[in-house]
Enzyme design. Sequence first.
Site, PDB file in Angstrom:
ATOM      1  N   LYS A 118       0.817  -1.218   0.000  1.00 13.20           N
ATOM      2  CA  LYS A 118       0.000   0.000   0.000  1.00 13.20           C
ATOM      3  C   LYS A 118       0.849   1.266   0.000  1.00 13.20           C
ATOM      4  O   LYS A 118       0.472   2.260  -0.605  1.00 13.20           O
ATOM      5  CB  LYS A 118      -0.977   0.012   1.179  1.00 13.20           C
ATOM      6  N   LYS A 201      -5.056  -9.424  -5.785  1.00 10.77           N
ATOM      7  CA  LYS A 201      -6.258  -9.616  -4.971  1.00 10.77           C
ATOM      8  C   LYS A 201      -7.370  -8.651  -5.403  1.00 10.77           C
ATOM      9  O   LYS A 201      -7.102  -7.500  -5.699  1.00 10.77           O
ATOM     10  CB  LYS A 201      -5.884  -9.344  -3.506  1.00 10.77           C
ATOM     11  N   LYS A 204     -11.230  -3.336  -2.533  1.00 13.38           N
ATOM     12  CA  LYS A 204     -12.075  -2.146  -2.602  1.00 13.38           C
ATOM     13  C   LYS A 204     -11.290  -0.987  -3.189  1.00 13.38           C
ATOM     14  O   LYS A 204     -11.842  -0.130  -3.861  1.00 13.38           O
ATOM     15  CB  LYS A 204     -12.498  -1.726  -1.183  1.00 13.38           C
TER      16      LYS A 204
HETATM   17  P1  ATP Z   1      -8.829  -2.252   0.921  1.00  9.44           P
HETATM   18  O1  ATP Z   1      -8.461  -2.347  -0.531  1.00  9.44           O
HETATM   19  O2  ATP Z   1      -9.339  -0.895   1.322  1.00  9.44           O
HETATM   20  O3  ATP Z   1      -7.764  -2.798   1.847  1.00  9.44           O
HETATM   21  P2  ATP Z   1     -10.171  -4.775   0.964  1.00  9.44           P
HETATM   22  O4  ATP Z   1     -10.955  -5.113  -0.227  1.00  9.44           O
HETATM   23  O5  ATP Z   1      -8.818  -5.394   1.093  1.00  9.44           O
HETATM   24  O6  ATP Z   1     -10.120  -3.192   1.079  1.00  9.44           O
HETATM   25  P3  ATP Z   1     -10.643  -5.040   3.810  1.00  9.44           P
HETATM   26  O7  ATP Z   1     -11.651  -4.179   4.480  1.00  9.44           O
HETATM   27  O8  ATP Z   1      -9.208  -4.634   3.921  1.00  9.44           O
HETATM   28  O9  ATP Z   1     -11.044  -5.137   2.246  1.00  9.44           O
HETATM   29  O10 ATP Z   1     -10.809  -6.530   4.300  1.00  9.44           O
HETATM   30  C1  ATP Z   1     -11.994  -7.001   4.946  1.00  9.44           C
HETATM   31  C2  ATP Z   1     -11.993  -8.513   4.987  1.00  9.44           C
HETATM   32  O11 ATP Z   1     -12.182  -9.033   3.661  1.00  9.44           O
HETATM   33  C3  ATP Z   1     -10.691  -9.127   5.499  1.00  9.44           C
HETATM   34  O12 ATP Z   1     -10.991 -10.261   6.283  1.00  9.44           O
HETATM   35  C4  ATP Z   1      -9.972  -9.537   4.242  1.00  9.44           C
HETATM   36  O13 ATP Z   1      -9.060 -10.615   4.463  1.00  9.44           O
HETATM   37  C5  ATP Z   1     -11.144  -9.963   3.372  1.00  9.44           C
HETATM   38  N1  ATP Z   1     -10.814  -9.828   1.949  1.00  9.44           N
HETATM   39  C6  ATP Z   1     -10.472  -8.672   1.321  1.00  9.44           C
HETATM   40  N2  ATP Z   1     -10.245  -8.902   0.028  1.00  9.44           N
HETATM   41  C7  ATP Z   1     -10.448 -10.243  -0.168  1.00  9.44           C
HETATM   42  C8  ATP Z   1     -10.364 -11.090  -1.308  1.00  9.44           C
HETATM   43  N3  ATP Z   1     -10.024 -10.602  -2.491  1.00  9.44           N
HETATM   44  N4  ATP Z   1     -10.645 -12.404  -1.139  1.00  9.44           N
HETATM   45  C9  ATP Z   1     -10.995 -12.914   0.074  1.00  9.44           C
HETATM   46  N5  ATP Z   1     -11.079 -12.151   1.191  1.00  9.44           N
HETATM   47  C10 ATP Z   1     -10.817 -10.840   1.069  1.00  9.44           C
HETATM   48 MG    MG Z   2      -7.528  -4.786   2.696  1.00 12.85          MG
END
Ligand code: ATP
Ligand code: MG
Length: 342
Positions: A118, A201, A204
């Site tokens: 990040k 991955k 968001k």
């Molecule tokens: P950001 O990009 O802002 O970090 P994010 O999509 O990674 O957002 P988080 O809020 O950081 O989402 O993560 C929330 C939960 O969702 C965590 O338990 C994380 O491990 C899970 N998660 C996030 N992305 C994935 C993915 N691509 N596949 C499976 N689990 C995910």
């Molecule tokens: Mg995340």
Amino acid sequence: MSETSFTPRVFSGIQPSGNLHLGNYLGALKRFVDWQAKDMETIYCMVDLHAITVWQDPADLKKSTRELCAGFIAAGLDPEKSILINQSQVPEHAQLAWIFNCVARMGWMQRMTQWKDKAGKNAQNASLGLFAYPALMAADILVYHATHVPVGEDQKQHLELTRDIAIKFNHDYGVNFFPETEPVIEGAATRVMSLRDGTKKMSKSDPSDASRINLIDDADTIAKKIRKAKTDPEALPSEVEGLEERPEARNLVNIYAAMAEMTVEQVLADVGGRQFSEFKPMLADLAVAKMSPITTEMARLMQHQDEIDKILAKGALRAREITAPILRQTYDIVGMVAPVSL
Ligand code: ATP
Ligand code: MG
């Protein structure tokens, strides 16, 4: 006191940093609902203090937080059964995080892959909060003495750090106060990948909306994103080994398996030999069937924001019954003089 003497308790969180997506749903939210059905206390958090480690527009942050709460409930979390909270409404998270900032070591934080990803090449310009984020996450979990944390695969390293912080705190102060938390990373979709790049991955914060399926996407948008998802020219294999070196194909099959609640082997037994032109519409139909009831319910709940705000306020009251005594005990262990009543 042994680890098993801690009452089993589940905690997890999601950042209100954008739209909930299929990875969040399959890797986290769906698991949260499964844990709620077990005979354990469950606490689920909208981690807004984590979200602001990178810039968030204030109005968007409020909207995303409420939308996340609506998503939690629409996906099956029941505010009567689980404690649903917004992190900033339970101040003990941030207070314990400060103590953990003084327990965690710089070297531990520098090794975190999420920090490296990040902050990227611009680390000198990243916020101090982004660097300290894993200590706050450890506090989120340990301020409840939580023993089980259901998360996606990407959070494994942060959970190991949470254990390291608990162990070092217990060791430094000669106590057995914080549990060694178990990461719970399970299911067919612990790491859902981007639809545009099977090595990245789904996130968001990915600038490309086409990279993810959002919980608020309508049926046409979902179908279009899946149709355009990156694939290779080969037909689908009949055996799991045939997915090696084919990250995009593997991702779509994993998504199908997780949504259909089948194993990858079962899916391939059905679809092996088919072209993506046939498989993608099957996947789109399944995604729409599974997501649209959640989308509809989220939209309905968002019409009642005052209800959402009340749910969060009630959740914070219940949460603080757990967190306030744990923080008080922590302060006492560390040697802080408690206020006397006047
Ligand atoms: P950001 O990009 O802002 O970090 P994010 O999509 O990674 O957002 P988080 O809020 O950081 O989402 O993560 C929330 C939960 O969702 C965590 O338990 C994380 O491990 C899970 N998660 C996030 N992305 C994935 C993915 N691509 N596949 C499976 N689990 C995910
Ligand atoms: Mg995340």
